[in-house]
Design a protein around this motif. Sequence first.
Motif, PDB file in Angstrom:
ATOM      1  N   PRO A   1      -1.122 -18.543 -11.406  1.00 34.52           N
ATOM      2  CA  PRO A   1      -1.016 -19.275 -12.664  1.00 34.52           C
ATOM      3  C   PRO A   1      -0.566 -18.377 -13.811  1.00 34.52           C
TER       4      PRO A   1
ATOM      5  N   ASN B   1       6.578 -27.087 -11.809  1.00 34.59           N
ATOM      6  CA  ASN B   1       5.919 -27.862 -10.758  1.00 34.59           C
ATOM      7  C   ASN B   1       4.726 -27.066 -10.253  1.00 34.59           C
ATOM      8  N   THR B   2       3.552 -27.645 -10.436  1.00 36.06           N
ATOM      9  CA  THR B   2       2.332 -26.953 -10.003  1.00 36.06           C
ATOM     10  C   THR B   2       1.531 -27.895  -9.127  1.00 36.06           C
ATOM     11  N   PRO B   3       0.787 -27.325  -8.156  1.00 36.42           N
ATOM     12  CA  PRO B   3       0.039 -28.205  -7.247  1.00 36.42           C
ATOM     13  C   PRO B   3      -1.095 -28.945  -7.928  1.00 36.42           C
ATOM     14  N   TYR B   4      -1.492 -28.521  -9.088  1.00 32.85           N
ATOM     15  CA  TYR B   4      -2.554 -29.198  -9.827  1.00 32.85           C
ATOM     16  C   TYR B   4      -2.249 -28.997 -11.299  1.00 32.85           C
ATOM     17  N   PRO B   5      -2.792 -29.825 -12.180  1.00 30.87           N
ATOM     18  CA  PRO B   5      -2.512 -29.634 -13.608  1.00 30.87           C
ATOM     19  C   PRO B   5      -3.085 -28.316 -14.087  1.00 30.87           C
TER      20      PRO B   5
ATOM     21  N   ARG C   1       8.036 -28.253  -1.011  1.00 33.53           N
ATOM     22  CA  ARG C   1       6.944 -28.042  -0.059  1.00 33.53           C
ATOM     23  C   ARG C   1       6.008 -26.941  -0.548  1.00 33.53           C
TER      24      ARG C   1
ATOM     25  N   SER D   1       3.867 -28.159  -3.669  1.00 33.96           N
ATOM     26  CA  SER D   1       2.828 -29.143  -3.394  1.00 33.96           C
ATOM     27  C   SER D   1       1.714 -28.525  -2.561  1.00 33.96           C
ATOM     28  N   SER D   2       1.884 -27.284  -2.166  1.00 35.57           N
ATOM     29  CA  SER D   2       0.803 -26.624  -1.457  1.00 35.57           C
ATOM     30  C   SER D   2       0.131 -25.563  -2.337  1.00 35.57           C
ATOM     31  N   ASP D   3       0.752 -24.428  -2.507  1.00 37.49           N
ATOM     32  CA  ASP D   3       0.019 -23.366  -3.199  1.00 37.49           C
ATOM     33  C   ASP D   3       0.871 -22.513  -4.124  1.00 37.49           C
TER      34      ASP D   3
ATOM     35  N   LEU E   1      -5.430 -21.751  -2.140  1.00 36.35           N
ATOM     36  CA  LEU E   1      -4.889 -23.093  -2.320  1.00 36.35           C
ATOM     37  C   LEU E   1      -4.392 -23.660  -0.998  1.00 36.35           C
ATOM     38  N   ALA E   2      -3.751 -22.808  -0.213  1.00 35.40           N
ATOM     39  CA  ALA E   2      -3.199 -23.282   1.056  1.00 35.40           C
ATOM     40  C   ALA E   2      -4.311 -23.686   2.013  1.00 35.40           C
TER      41      ALA E   2
ATOM     42  N   ASN F   1      -5.487 -27.069   1.103  1.00 36.78           N
ATOM     43  CA  ASN F   1      -4.504 -28.030   1.581  1.00 36.78           C
ATOM     44  C   ASN F   1      -4.705 -28.334   3.056  1.00 36.78           C
TER      45      ASN F   1
ATOM     46  N   ALA G   1       1.676 -37.019  -2.177  1.00 33.59           N
ATOM     47  CA  ALA G   1       2.887 -36.198  -2.241  1.00 33.59           C
ATOM     48  C   ALA G   1       2.688 -34.902  -1.474  1.00 33.59           C
ATOM     49  N   SER G   2       1.497 -34.334  -1.574  1.00 32.44           N
ATOM     50  CA  SER G   2       1.227 -33.113  -0.814  1.00 32.44           C
ATOM     51  C   SER G   2       1.305 -33.376   0.678  1.00 32.44           C
TER      52      SER G   2
ATOM     53  N   ARG H   1       2.978 -35.739   2.082  1.00 36.71           N
ATOM     54  CA  ARG H   1       4.379 -36.031   2.391  1.00 36.71           C
ATOM     55  C   ARG H   1       5.133 -34.735   2.662  1.00 36.71           C
ATOM     56  N   ASP H   2       4.828 -33.706   1.854  1.00 34.85           N
ATOM     57  CA  ASP H   2       5.567 -32.455   2.022  1.00 34.85           C
ATOM     58  C   ASP H   2       5.065 -31.638   3.193  1.00 34.85           C
TER      59      ASP H   2
ATOM     60  N   HIS I   1       4.957 -33.278  -8.727  1.00 36.92           N
ATOM     61  CA  HIS I   1       4.046 -32.269  -9.271  1.00 36.92           C
ATOM     62  C   HIS I   1       4.598 -31.643 -10.541  1.00 36.92           C
TER      63      HIS I   1
ATOM     64  N   ALA J   1      -5.657 -32.178  -5.246  1.00 34.01           N
ATOM     65  CA  ALA J   1      -5.224 -31.617  -6.522  1.00 34.01           C
ATOM     66  C   ALA J   1      -6.422 -31.251  -7.387  1.00 34.01           C
TER      67      ALA J   1
ATOM     68  N   LYS K   1      -8.126 -28.119  -6.025  1.00 29.86           N
ATOM     69  CA  LYS K   1      -7.322 -26.931  -6.329  1.00 29.86           C
ATOM     70  C   LYS K   1      -7.526 -26.520  -7.769  1.00 29.86           C
TER      71      LYS K   1
ATOM     72  N   GLY L   1     -10.336 -18.967 -10.046  1.00 27.82           N
ATOM     73  CA  GLY L   1      -9.053 -18.310 -10.244  1.00 27.82           C
ATOM     74  C   GLY L   1      -7.901 -19.282 -10.376  1.00 27.82           C
ATOM     75  N   SER L   2      -8.173 -20.589 -10.265  1.00 28.31           N
ATOM     76  CA  SER L   2      -7.050 -21.523 -10.350  1.00 28.31           C
ATOM     77  C   SER L   2      -6.680 -21.820 -11.792  1.00 28.31           C
TER      78      SER L   2
END
Lengths: 379, 468
Positions: free
Chosen positions: A16, A37-41, A139, A142-144, B18-19, B22, B185-186, B188-189, B209, B438, B441, B446-447
């Motif tokens: 971040p 584009n971030t996986p979460y706000p 991809r 939307s993951s990390d 994060l991964a 997921n 969406a996650s 989907r990807d 996203h 989401a 995460k 640390g996020s």
Amino acid sequence: MDNKLLFAVTALFNSPEEILHAVREVRLAGYTKYDVNTPYPLHGMDGAMKLKPSTLSYVALVLGLTGTFSALFFMWWVSAVNYPLVIGGKPYFSLPAFIPITFEVTVLLASIGTVVAMLFIYFKLPNNSYPLHDTEYMRSVSSDKFGIVILAKDPLFDEDKVVSLFKDLRSGNITSVYYETEEINVRHTVFEPKFLSFMAATFIFTAALTYFSLNYILYWQPFNWMWFQNRVDAQSKSTYFSDGFGMRMPVEGSVARGFIPYPYRGDQASASKYLVNPLVASKEVLIKGQDKFNTFCSPCHGYFGKGDSRLRGQFPAPPSLQSEKVRNYKDGDIYHIITVGQNIMPSYEKQITREERWAIIHYIRALQRSQNAKESDVK
Amino acid sequence: MSIDYSKEFSVIEGKPTLAEINDLIARPTETRPDRGYYIALTITLSMLLIGIVCLGLTFYYGIGMWGNNQPVGWGFGIVNFVFWVGIGHAGTLISAILFLFRQKWRNGIARFSEGMTIFAVMTAGIFPLIHVGRPWLAAYLFPYPNEHGIWVNFISPLVWDVFAVSTYLTVSLIFWYVGLIPDLASLRDRTTGKIKKLIYSVFSLGWRHSNRHWHHYEMVYLVLAGFATPLVLSVHTIVSFDFAVSVLPGWHSTIFPPYFVAGAVFSGFAMVQNVLIVVRKIFHYEHIITIDTLEKMNKIILLTGSMVGYSYGMEFFIAWYSGNPVEQFVFINRAFGPYAWAYWIMVTCNVISPQLFWFKKIRRTIPVMFVIGVFVNVGMWFERFVIVVSSLSRDFLPSSWRYFTPTPVDLGILLGSFGFFFTWILLFIKTLPVVSIAEIKGVIEGSQIEHHAAEDSTSFRPRQQEGM
């Protein structure tokens, strides 16, 4: 690859902190058509991108108030204007009792409307043909991973400069995203035959199903069971009573309301002598008399009492009410005949109340006078 | 254990990346169901089938198949309706009210409890429909210009109910779906299957996203939470109006709205807690739905259980204090009359059993809290039974008093409602992410950039100084 149209250049970051830093640099470099584009706000990103506060809260406010007032207006119109009905002694427009529904409609409209506005107007979704879809970039974010993308339509865009900016920001993964040639060349329109035939098929299916449900299914068992009840309908046969009639005669000697027994049965002379019309020939009485005369008398005696039956010879023509004899009848005579009948005329005692008989007599007198009018009547 | 309240603890245990989040949350949707799942599904579907058969009998022969008769016109149909609507309330409480209070521990359980809300309200919605006797004419409940030329009665609590429950279902569904879009969406990807990809693409609407979207999205989520909060309070309030607005002793009381809302949250939390205990175990979500989260839920069960207990006491007090002999009779009849058995089951389960949660050890012991959760749900079902049946069976006219006995069809429909509910739950946990990807995460350590951390850093300026 060269003839492909460039959509954007993307860069991925791992943390971040890095993405926030990158966004600031991109913005300070003067780019406007960029996105993150971030996986979460990510908190702080809106400030870094200098986004104005979302206006969707105002959308919610406006829609909510619309819901409030339309619900109140509708309930007022229904309860006080269109079909006023006193329920529980409450006023037609009873505000406290309308509050629950007003509240629910407010919430419903505001919630649905805000979400619809966000998805379809603000975001212009659904949009599955956006060029970033199905890329490694998408991809990852939307993951990390945390990604930044600068669109080619930005006025300051220059592919090499953008790539070197991203390199300076130490992005580990920089890629250019191109439009898919198929996506650009194929135009999907509303009037595509496929779409139209799909809509037509949906329409026909829905219409047929509705027709079938309303005209057939609702007549099947058990949906029609309210129609079959253990009761005897008027005019129907009965196996329960020995005479086979479903309808019962009143017990001997019972008197219906407004039908006091007639004392001069078989004694027209007394009726003629003692009975006097108690009504005054007012406009209301004459109208009532006309109404009843037209209903009960006119089929045989004719609308003007001339004996011109409308029954076309199915019965012997009745006598005219305009004859010398009837004109000289006392009111009591006519009353007697209506009550007990005469020759083949049946008794109308059960159909016509006493008051209505007298009203009819007034009307007959008016008819007699109108058909034999003297010159003085016109004055 | 001493807690440093100046520091905010992460609600997620261990420091998953994060991964990993997921992978973990998406796994149930990507693996084949195991044998246990099929066994569970068989059980719930069998229950559902029994319910369907009983419903079929009811449709064919009519409401006469039930135990309802004068004077108990509201039997199991309304008891089950109120019970299931109540179950739903915990979901909205967790997803909306706790969101407004910024309770981060809600993030692990919000998605699941929202789903549970929807299934519970769907189950509840069956009962008024079948209780009207001719459910195919249910459209008459809505004010549309019909061929009869008349409208619904807007000052009837039963019409308020129609609006409240249908609004509640719609708004819950929207709230749930809005939360699901980023997760879809996650998925989907991630997915490789073609059909799955199509389905996820359609339902994620092409979500990308984007922060320009997240920006509005968070506002809408806040707005929805703001609307859902009074909504959830209004729904059970209106359900309680069905009773409170009538003039029947035992129903006609002003304590009903808060009492019903507390009871609804109480039973709903017990149901969420029960099902989550199972879900976290079989999907290995112990570090996302932590024991701390369960403990916090137990505290809410304790709080609402005490409120419910207080309401029971207050009802008796008011009956005595009002000096109204009819009211007094009703409450003495409740506790010592023919339905005393139901009343004391209710008191034992609802008032006494949750008091065990005063002990920290019990709040953190899974088997014990599970049993208490089951007790609470049994008790709350009996609460509705006591309210509906005991008041009706002995009304003003002693000559019409009658003891209500449910028929096998009644019981079959009750069983079927559980089958319906749990079938949906089972389908849900295998097809959609039961925990919001989401949101989780966003709360793992640390996020997010802590503000003080940002101030220390010289490489970039924090948001406050950016001219906000």
